[in-house]
Design a protein around this motif. Sequence first.
Motif, mmCIF file in Angstrom:
data_model
loop_
_atom_site.group_PDB
_atom_site.id
_atom_site.type_symbol
_atom_site.label_atom_id
_atom_site.label_comp_id
_atom_site.label_asym_id
_atom_site.label_seq_id
_atom_site.Cartn_x
_atom_site.Cartn_y
_atom_site.Cartn_z
ATOM 1 N N VAL A 79 -7.322 -2.177 -8.045
ATOM 2 C CA VAL A 79 -6.630 -2.037 -6.768
ATOM 3 C C VAL A 79 -7.599 -1.431 -5.751
ATOM 4 O O VAL A 79 -8.592 -0.805 -6.112
ATOM 5 C CB VAL A 79 -5.374 -1.139 -6.899
ATOM 6 C CG1 VAL A 79 -4.341 -1.792 -7.801
ATOM 7 C CG2 VAL A 79 -5.734 0.251 -7.405
ATOM 8 N N ASP A 80 -7.288 -1.624 -4.474
ATOM 9 C CA ASP A 80 -8.091 -1.021 -3.417
ATOM 10 C C ASP A 80 -7.622 0.414 -3.201
ATOM 11 O O ASP A 80 -6.410 0.671 -3.081
ATOM 12 C CB ASP A 80 -7.948 -1.809 -2.110
ATOM 13 C CG ASP A 80 -8.588 -3.190 -2.199
ATOM 14 O OD1 ASP A 80 -9.546 -3.348 -2.973
ATOM 15 O OD2 ASP A 80 -8.101 -4.103 -1.510
ATOM 16 N N VAL A 81 -8.558 1.346 -3.148
ATOM 17 C CA VAL A 81 -8.213 2.754 -2.971
ATOM 18 C C VAL A 81 -9.033 3.325 -1.821
ATOM 19 O O VAL A 81 -10.259 3.315 -1.861
ATOM 20 C CB VAL A 81 -8.461 3.575 -4.248
ATOM 21 C CG1 VAL A 81 -7.976 5.011 -4.035
ATOM 22 C CG2 VAL A 81 -7.768 2.946 -5.453
ATOM 23 N N GLU A 82 -8.331 3.800 -0.826
ATOM 24 C CA GLU A 82 -8.947 4.415 0.351
ATOM 25 C C GLU A 82 -8.812 5.928 0.249
ATOM 26 O O GLU A 82 -7.762 6.440 -0.152
ATOM 27 C CB GLU A 82 -8.234 3.902 1.611
ATOM 28 C CG GLU A 82 -8.737 4.478 2.914
ATOM 29 C CD GLU A 82 -7.907 3.974 4.095
ATOM 30 O OE1 GLU A 82 -7.978 4.593 5.167
ATOM 31 O OE2 GLU A 82 -7.170 2.972 3.923
ATOM 32 N N ALA B 229 -10.414 7.932 -6.950
ATOM 33 C CA ALA B 229 -10.412 6.584 -6.383
ATOM 34 C C ALA B 229 -11.253 5.635 -7.233
ATOM 35 O O ALA B 229 -10.842 4.500 -7.532
ATOM 36 C CB ALA B 229 -10.930 6.619 -4.951
ATOM 37 N N ASP B 230 -12.429 6.096 -7.656
ATOM 38 C CA ASP B 230 -13.298 5.256 -8.492
ATOM 39 C C ASP B 230 -12.620 4.942 -9.820
ATOM 40 O O ASP B 230 -12.680 3.811 -10.315
ATOM 41 C CB ASP B 230 -14.632 5.972 -8.738
ATOM 42 C CG ASP B 230 -15.484 6.072 -7.481
ATOM 43 O OD1 ASP B 230 -15.204 5.325 -6.516
ATOM 44 O OD2 ASP B 230 -16.411 6.907 -7.462
ATOM 45 N N ARG C 178 -2.681 -2.285 9.175
ATOM 46 C CA ARG C 178 -2.863 -1.935 7.756
ATOM 47 C C ARG C 178 -1.610 -1.184 7.291
ATOM 48 O O ARG C 178 -1.646 0.026 7.098
ATOM 49 C CB ARG C 178 -4.109 -1.078 7.558
ATOM 50 C CG ARG C 178 -5.421 -1.777 7.934
ATOM 51 C CD ARG C 178 -6.597 -0.833 7.711
ATOM 52 N NE ARG C 178 -6.521 0.357 8.568
ATOM 53 C CZ ARG C 178 -7.210 1.472 8.348
ATOM 54 N NH1 ARG C 178 -7.985 1.576 7.266
ATOM 55 N NH2 ARG C 178 -7.110 2.486 9.184
ATOM 56 N N ASP D 214 -2.034 -0.922 -3.817
ATOM 57 C CA ASP D 214 -3.238 -0.356 -3.222
ATOM 58 C C ASP D 214 -2.882 1.043 -2.727
ATOM 59 O O ASP D 214 -1.708 1.347 -2.468
ATOM 60 C CB ASP D 214 -3.731 -1.216 -2.053
ATOM 61 C CG ASP D 214 -4.230 -2.585 -2.507
ATOM 62 O OD1 ASP D 214 -4.738 -2.689 -3.643
ATOM 63 O OD2 ASP D 214 -4.094 -3.545 -1.725
ATOM 64 N N THR E 132 0.830 -1.203 0.000
ATOM 65 C CA THR E 132 0.000 0.000 0.000
ATOM 66 C C THR E 132 0.865 1.253 0.000
ATOM 67 O O THR E 132 1.834 1.352 0.749
ATOM 68 C CB THR E 132 -0.916 0.010 1.234
ATOM 69 O OG1 THR E 132 -1.793 -1.126 1.175
ATOM 70 C CG2 THR E 132 -1.745 1.288 1.296
ATOM 71 N N SER F 299 -9.593 2.468 -9.189
ATOM 72 C CA SER F 299 -10.085 1.137 -8.802
ATOM 73 C C SER F 299 -10.607 0.377 -10.011
ATOM 74 O O SER F 299 -10.345 -0.821 -10.185
ATOM 75 C CB SER F 299 -11.192 1.261 -7.757
ATOM 76 O OG SER F 299 -10.705 1.794 -6.554
#
Length: 261
Positions: free
Chosen positions: A51-54, A42-43, A78, A27, A3, A46
């Motif tokens: 990938v995961d995007v916070e 992020a959308d 995390r 990520d 990450t 992703s």
Amino acid sequence: MGTALVTGASAGLGREFAGQLAGRGHDLVLVARDEARLRALADELSARYAVDVEVLAADLSDRAALATVAARVADRDRPVDLLVNNAGFGSRRGFVRGELAEEEAALDVMVRAVMVLSHAAGGAMRERRRGAILNVSSVASFAVMGHYSAIKSYVTVFSEALATELAPHGVAVTALCPGFVRTEFHQRAEMNMARLPDALWLDAAEVVRAGLDDVARGSVVSVPSVPYTALVGVLRVLPRRVTRSVASSLATRRRAGARRG
């Protein structure tokens, strides 16, 4: 790939970092003030890279918000494997002619936030004996270009010192020192850059790619492009009085150009 947390991720180099890191399989944790822009980015990332995007909306000049980001960086459950301290801004006014509040905010975002987040990341990475920190500095850190130069000088020297401290523990630290980059940075600062020769402009994608490659190589100071590398070499050996004289001349030319514009 782990990450990566990127500050100032909604625009400019930060957005480019986010895109390239997602393309490399990382990520992401995206940090900036504009939550709507972060969520849209992020959308997009992703969907494109799976990938995961916070998203973590935060004003890094606010100490409570900065503490929240630092806690995320230091979260051992995390882990953040790469911290990119990118957030920053410029000003077209001189130090004395500008508002003191703006200069204090610059210190908060580009000095204090870099220090706090690097402390959080460095401690967690040192325990894991792996990780990397990339601090976005500037060629200005080797020159004399107002308060911004002083701020970026801190970032460069701090990064070099931190790299020395953390290298024995498997943690890399890199100061990325680009020259003028084609982003929203100068427009937001209301700087008139029309007179700058095209040869001095760098492409954001190339700057980010060079910075990430230098992190992978373990380079402590990364200066993208051959011309700027040569310039930094000269600035390192020039007497400071000469550097100050050149900076004064350039400032006079910028003011004259602004009046004509």
